[in-house]
Design a protein around this motif. Structure first.
Motif, PDB file in Angstrom:
ATOM      1  N   GLY A  12      -6.574 -11.987   1.298  1.00 25.21           N
ATOM      2  CA  GLY A  12      -6.635 -10.310   0.969  1.00 25.21           C
ATOM      3  C   GLY A  12      -5.388 -10.223   0.897  1.00 25.21           C
ATOM      4  N   SER A  14      -4.002  -6.869   0.194  1.00 25.39           N
ATOM      5  CA  SER A  14      -3.481  -5.366   0.215  1.00 25.39           C
ATOM      6  C   SER A  14      -3.117  -4.761   1.372  1.00 25.39           C
ATOM      7  CB  SER A  14      -5.231  -4.893  -0.649  1.00 25.39           C
ATOM      8  OG  SER A  14      -4.926  -3.107  -0.694  1.00 25.39           O
ATOM      9  N   ALA A  16      -5.346  -4.271   4.022  1.00 27.40           N
ATOM     10  CA  ALA A  16      -6.025  -4.600   5.191  1.00 27.40           C
ATOM     11  C   ALA A  16      -5.222  -6.647   5.780  1.00 27.40           C
ATOM     12  CB  ALA A  16      -7.560  -5.239   5.116  1.00 27.40           C
ATOM     13  N   ARG A  47      -2.466   1.581  -3.093  1.00 28.32           N
ATOM     14  CA  ARG A  47      -3.607   1.825  -4.093  1.00 28.32           C
ATOM     15  C   ARG A  47      -3.987   3.585  -4.046  1.00 28.32           C
ATOM     16  NH1 ARG A  47      -6.001  -2.554  -5.273  1.00 28.32           N
ATOM     17  NH2 ARG A  47      -6.114  -3.746  -3.708  1.00 28.32           N
ATOM     18  N   LYS A  52      -3.110   8.938  -8.208  1.00 29.85           N
ATOM     19  CA  LYS A  52      -2.039  10.248  -8.179  1.00 29.85           C
ATOM     20  C   LYS A  52      -0.622   9.993  -8.581  1.00 29.85           C
ATOM     21  CE  LYS A  52      -4.842  10.877  -3.764  1.00 29.85           C
ATOM     22  NZ  LYS A  52      -5.175   9.513  -3.305  1.00 29.85           N
ATOM     23  N   CYS A  84      -9.843 -16.750  -1.969  1.00 33.32           N
ATOM     24  CA  CYS A  84     -10.671 -17.905  -1.419  1.00 33.32           C
ATOM     25  C   CYS A  84     -11.951 -17.808  -2.128  1.00 33.32           C
ATOM     26  CB  CYS A  84     -10.500 -17.074  -0.617  1.00 33.32           C
ATOM     27  SG  CYS A  84      -9.593 -17.346   1.089  1.00 33.32           S
ATOM     28  N   THR A 116     -12.143  -4.282  -1.421  1.00 36.63           N
ATOM     29  CA  THR A 116     -13.665  -4.268  -2.715  1.00 36.63           C
ATOM     30  C   THR A 116     -13.112  -4.323  -4.478  1.00 36.63           C
ATOM     31  OG1 THR A 116     -13.511  -1.553  -2.660  1.00 36.63           O
ATOM     32  CG2 THR A 116     -14.947  -2.180  -1.786  1.00 36.63           C
ATOM     33  N   ARG A 134      -8.981   0.454 -10.112  1.00 35.07           N
ATOM     34  CA  ARG A 134      -8.971  -0.375  -8.706  1.00 35.07           C
ATOM     35  C   ARG A 134      -7.380  -0.696  -8.350  1.00 35.07           C
ATOM     36  NH1 ARG A 134     -11.514   0.592  -3.861  1.00 35.07           N
ATOM     37  NH2 ARG A 134     -10.041  -1.187  -2.813  1.00 35.07           N
ATOM     38  N   GLY A 282     -10.904  -3.564   7.314  1.00 35.93           N
ATOM     39  CA  GLY A 282     -10.635  -2.998   5.294  1.00 35.93           C
ATOM     40  C   GLY A 282     -12.585  -2.437   5.033  1.00 35.93           C
ATOM     41  N   ASP A 283     -11.688  -2.331   4.014  1.00 41.36           N
ATOM     42  CA  ASP A 283     -12.643  -2.081   2.885  1.00 41.36           C
ATOM     43  C   ASP A 283     -13.905  -2.679   3.080  1.00 41.36           C
ATOM     44  OD1 ASP A 283     -11.793   0.380   2.526  1.00 41.36           O
ATOM     45  OD2 ASP A 283     -11.840  -0.341  -0.165  1.00 41.36           O
ATOM     46  N   HIS A 300     -11.653   3.408   3.728  1.00 34.85           N
ATOM     47  CA  HIS A 300     -10.178   4.749   3.430  1.00 34.85           C
ATOM     48  C   HIS A 300      -9.098   4.143   3.923  1.00 34.85           C
ATOM     49  CE1 HIS A 300     -13.233   8.358   4.553  1.00 34.85           C
ATOM     50  NE2 HIS A 300     -13.853   7.486   3.031  1.00 34.85           N
ATOM     51  N   TRP A 301      -7.995   4.806   3.200  1.00 30.51           N
ATOM     52  CA  TRP A 301      -6.286   4.009   3.911  1.00 30.51           C
ATOM     53  C   TRP A 301      -6.218   3.376   5.188  1.00 30.51           C
ATOM     54  CZ3 TRP A 301      -3.977   0.946   0.595  1.00 30.51           C
ATOM     55  CH2 TRP A 301      -2.483   0.393   0.681  1.00 30.51           C
ATOM     56  N   TRP A 334      -8.328  11.291   3.031  1.00 25.39           N
ATOM     57  CA  TRP A 334      -7.521  12.820   2.458  1.00 25.39           C
ATOM     58  C   TRP A 334      -7.702  12.435   0.988  1.00 25.39           C
ATOM     59  CZ3 TRP A 334      -5.068   8.313   2.998  1.00 25.39           C
ATOM     60  CH2 TRP A 334      -3.540   7.666   2.107  1.00 25.39           C
TER      61      TRP A 334
HETATM   62  C1  LIG Z   1      -7.431   5.229  -6.949  1.00 19.77           C
HETATM   63  C2  LIG Z   1      -7.435   4.224  -5.443  1.00 19.77           C
HETATM   64  C3  LIG Z   1      -7.493   5.833  -5.030  1.00 19.77           C
HETATM   65  C4  LIG Z   1      -7.717   5.915  -3.752  1.00 19.77           C
HETATM   66  N1  LIG Z   1      -7.057   7.315  -2.442  1.00 19.77           N
HETATM   67  C5  LIG Z   1      -7.486   7.126  -1.618  1.00 19.77           C
HETATM   68  C6  LIG Z   1      -6.982   8.478  -1.017  1.00 19.77           C
HETATM   69  O1  LIG Z   1      -6.689   9.545  -1.332  1.00 19.77           O
HETATM   70  N2  LIG Z   1      -7.380   8.169   0.518  1.00 19.77           N
HETATM   71  C7  LIG Z   1      -7.740   7.446   0.894  1.00 19.77           C
HETATM   72  O2  LIG Z   1      -8.246   7.470   2.577  1.00 19.77           O
HETATM   73  N3  LIG Z   1      -7.975   6.143   0.532  1.00 19.77           N
HETATM   74  C8  LIG Z   1      -7.758   6.138  -0.626  1.00 19.77           C
HETATM   75  N4  LIG Z   1      -8.449   5.291  -1.795  1.00 19.77           N
HETATM   76  C9  LIG Z   1      -9.705   3.471  -0.834  1.00 19.77           C
HETATM   77  C10 LIG Z   1      -7.626   2.469  -0.497  1.00 19.77           C
HETATM   78  O3  LIG Z   1      -7.298   2.638  -1.144  1.00 19.77           O
HETATM   79  C11 LIG Z   1      -8.983   1.466   0.534  1.00 19.77           C
HETATM   80  O4  LIG Z   1      -9.505   2.155   1.372  1.00 19.77           O
HETATM   81  C12 LIG Z   1      -7.859   0.465   0.092  1.00 19.77           C
HETATM   82  O5  LIG Z   1      -7.030  -0.229  -0.545  1.00 19.77           O
HETATM   83  C13 LIG Z   1      -9.224  -0.683   1.634  1.00 19.77           C
HETATM   84  O6  LIG Z   1      -7.551  -1.839   1.501  1.00 19.77           O
HETATM   85  P1  LIG Z   1      -8.226  -3.691   2.222  1.00 19.77           P
HETATM   86  O7  LIG Z   1      -7.343  -3.743   2.181  1.00 19.77           O
HETATM   87  O8  LIG Z   1      -8.972  -3.142   2.990  1.00 19.77           O
HETATM   88  O9  LIG Z   1      -8.420  -3.341   0.537  1.00 19.77           O
HETATM   89  P2  LIG Z   1      -8.263  -3.536  -0.943  1.00 19.77           P
HETATM   90  O10 LIG Z   1      -7.116  -2.280  -1.203  1.00 19.77           O
HETATM   91  O11 LIG Z   1      -9.486  -3.133  -1.307  1.00 19.77           O
HETATM   92  O12 LIG Z   1      -7.720  -4.692  -1.427  1.00 19.77           O
HETATM   93  C14 LIG Z   1      -8.553  -6.141  -1.313  1.00 19.77           C
HETATM   94  C15 LIG Z   1      -7.409  -7.448  -1.537  1.00 19.77           C
HETATM   95  O13 LIG Z   1      -8.224  -8.673  -1.862  1.00 19.77           O
HETATM   96  C16 LIG Z   1      -8.240  -9.653  -3.095  1.00 19.77           C
HETATM   97  N5  LIG Z   1      -8.982 -10.058  -3.154  1.00 19.77           N
HETATM   98  C17 LIG Z   1     -10.819  -9.853  -3.265  1.00 19.77           C
HETATM   99  N6  LIG Z   1     -11.205 -11.064  -3.077  1.00 19.77           N
HETATM  100  C18 LIG Z   1     -10.636 -11.509  -2.559  1.00 19.77           C
HETATM  101  C19 LIG Z   1     -10.866 -13.391  -2.732  1.00 19.77           C
HETATM  102  N7  LIG Z   1     -11.726 -13.709  -2.723  1.00 19.77           N
HETATM  103  N8  LIG Z   1      -9.608 -13.572  -1.615  1.00 19.77           N
HETATM  104  C20 LIG Z   1      -8.169 -13.742  -1.356  1.00 19.77           C
HETATM  105  N9  LIG Z   1      -8.429 -12.563  -1.741  1.00 19.77           N
HETATM  106  C21 LIG Z   1      -8.483 -11.156  -2.726  1.00 19.77           C
HETATM  107  C22 LIG Z   1      -7.832  -8.315  -3.292  1.00 19.77           C
HETATM  108  O14 LIG Z   1      -7.164  -9.007  -4.715  1.00 19.77           O
HETATM  109  C23 LIG Z   1      -6.551  -7.094  -2.191  1.00 19.77           C
HETATM  110  O15 LIG Z   1      -5.372  -7.564  -2.943  1.00 19.77           O
HETATM  111  C24 LIG Z   1      -8.260   5.125  -2.735  1.00 19.77           C
HETATM  112  C25 LIG Z   1      -8.781   3.557  -3.842  1.00 19.77           C
HETATM  113  C26 LIG Z   1      -8.372   3.412  -4.867  1.00 19.77           C
HETATM  114  C27 LIG Z   1      -8.999   3.129  -5.942  1.00 19.77           C
END
Ligand SMILES: Cc1cc2nc3c(=O)[nH]c(=O)nc-3n(C[C@H](O)[C@H](O)[C@H](O)COP(=O)(O)OP(=O)(O)OC[C@H]3O[C@@H](n4cnc5c(N)ncnc54)[C@H](O)[C@@H]3O)c2cc1C
Length: 430
Positions: A12, A14, A16, A47, A52, A84, A116, A134, A282-283, A300-301, A334
């Motif tokens: 992943g 992003s 996390a 993200r 925004k 993966c 997600t 997304r 993370g998510d 959430h971020w 937020w």
């Molecule tokens: C438009 C938008 C606005 C948002 N605004 C807010 C906000 O204002 N406040 C707030 O608290 N939260 C907000 N969020 C939520 C926040 O962005 C997420 O909680 C955060 O991005 C989660 O991070 P993460 O690393 O867990 O997952 P993600 O950001 O979903 O990243 C997952 C990563 O894993 C990768 N991936 C997926 N499958 C695989 C695989 N099989 N192998 C390798 N890599 C893979 C993806 O390409 C991505 O890079 C928003 C989300 C969006 C979409």
């Protein structure tokens, strides 16, 4: 820390994943890190900025990159555009694919941070003029369309849909918002703040259809209008449709691996799965919150970075024969809409009492949510101090009587949430 022969795979790219890698390096992990960053093929970025500042034209793809405090170490292998594709938990290895190449990578620990994806009903997928939001690429596609000043219908009034409507209005574009329930953001905020959100949309020129579901979409082509059909049989047209229908966890690649995939990747309180060298953050992570007393998954971020740091600590504790700590952060998020900052702390599901007062300089509504007489969540508008005070209070009160926030919640033996309790992705879906 760790020994040089060890390999950690981080899945992943992003927040996390980035935080796990940064934290492992910061803590001096001596082994090899293989960071599989996913199909997006970009360095990690903010993200939340997509719906925004990026749509509003205040930032660019370059300026929303996540800061890298120092260059990644020489023992960190970054695999962009790679995913993966399969986990073989019995042999502790993952199949990584990039373009048409495949490679099995053995690991001593695996951090699952695959987050997600936008939920897009199959019938709506790939239609010209219909977008979801997304990724950076999604946001850039939408942004490109804004040059022709499209009449836009936003379907879904959760966080992403509501922010999209607000951002499009800040570009002075005509927007209609389709709300499945009676109020935007109601599933997360409840009726009191949901009503306030609706008033803000109306005051800023958004038209709304309440209590309405889109049953069909059809498109006349890349430039042609999109026709929306509603559950009351009516139809309307738009130049562009943006779907804000929530998110689905990116767990397909784990299918059949024997771990709990009932809603994301199931972990214990310490963020370790049933196989302690496989952790999630993370998510995607579904864990039992020790203070609220039931399982949850938080989209959430700030949760993603806090869990990532914690998952590293849990793994390290296991390596050093220490007891891994439980992850007990009180959730926080937020949302920015029409120049207002909404903030929420805690977990309001199953609340049985609500108090509304005014707080902050604007005298906007400030809502506290109680369960069994205890505050389990609070939300406010432009009232950051009051919200953060409440976070500390919820943390302290629930720590005194753990599980009080979830005493009536579900089956304590399995940690299952009570019947009818929605997950965070459904929150975004409304
Ligand atoms: C438009 C938008 C606005 C948002 N605004 C807010 C906000 O204002 N406040 C707030 O608290 N939260 C907000 N969020 C939520 C926040 O962005 C997420 O909680 C955060 O991005 C989660 O991070 P993460 O690393 O867990 O997952 P993600 O950001 O979903 O990243 C997952 C990563 O894993 C990768 N991936 C997926 N499958 C695989 C695989 N099989 N192998 C390798 N890599 C893979 C993806 O390409 C991505 O890079 C928003 C989300 C969006 C979409």
């Amino acid at each position: 820390m760790g020994d040089t022969s060890q390999t950690i795979v981080v899945a992943g790219g992003s927040l996390a994943g980035h935080t796990v890698v940064t934290e492992l390096e910061r803590r001096g992990f001596a082994g090899r890190i293989v960071w599989v960053r996913g199909q997006e093929g970009t360095a990690p970025y903010s993200r939340p900025a997509l719906s925004k500042e990026l749509i509003q034209g205040k930032v660019t793809a370059e300026t929303i990159r996540l800061p890298v405090q120092r260059p990644y170490g020489p023992r960190t292998r970054i695999m962009d555009g790679a995913v993966c594709a399969r986990l073989d938990p019995h042999a502790d290895r993952v199949l990584v694919t990039r373009a048409s190449k495949e490679e099995w990578i053995s690991f001593d620990a695996l951090f699952v941070c695959t987050g997600t994806n936008a939920r897009v009903p199959r019938a709506f997928a790939g239609l010209p003029g219909v977008h979801s939001l997304r990724t950076l690429a999604d946001a850039e596609r939408i942004k490109e369309r804004l040059a022709v000043r499209p009449r836009t219908v936003v379907v879904g009034a959760g966080l992403v849909g509501s922010e999209m409507a607000a951002s499009l209005r800040s570009c002075e574009l005509p927007v209609e918002l389709i709300v499945q329930g009676q109020l935007p953001m109601e599933a997360v905020f409840g009726a009191e703040l949901g009503r306030f959100c609706l008033e803000q949309h109306h005051a800023n020129g958004v038209t709304t259809r309440l209590g309405t579901t889109v049953t069909a979409l059809s498109s006349a082509g890349p430039r042609g209008p999109v026709t929306l059909t509603y559950d009351d049989g009516r139809e309307s047209t738009a130049d562009m449709v943006v779907l804000g229908l929530g998110a689905v966890t990116s767990c397909d690649w784990l299918d059949g691996c024997g771990l709990d995939l009932s809603d994301g990747l199931g972990c214990d309180e310490t963020l370790r799965t049933a196989r302690p060298n496989i952790l999630a953050a993370g998510d995607v992570a579904n864990w039992r919150h020790p203070l609220f007393g039931h399982r949850m998954r938080v989209e959430h971020w700030s949760n993603a970075s806090a869990q990532a740091r914690h998952a590293v600590e849990s793994w390290l504790a296991g390596q050093e024969d220490r007891r891994p700590p439980a992850f007990a952060d009180v959730p926080y998020f937020w949302s920015d809409q029409y120049g207002l900052k909404y903030q929420m702390v805690g977990h309001a599901r199953g609340h049985d009492e609500v108090h509304v007062e005014e707080a902050g300089a604007g005298g906007y509504p400030f809502v506290t949510y109680l369960r069994g007489g205890r505050i389990v969540a609070a939300a406010g508008v432009n009232a950051p101090r009051a919200v953060m005070r409440m976070k500390a209070r919820i943390q302290a009160e629930l720590a005194e009587a753990p599980s009080a926030g979830g005493s009536s919640a579900g089956d304590p033996s399995t940690g299952a949430p009570p019947a009818g309790e929605t997950t965070s992705e459904e929150v975004y879906a409304r």
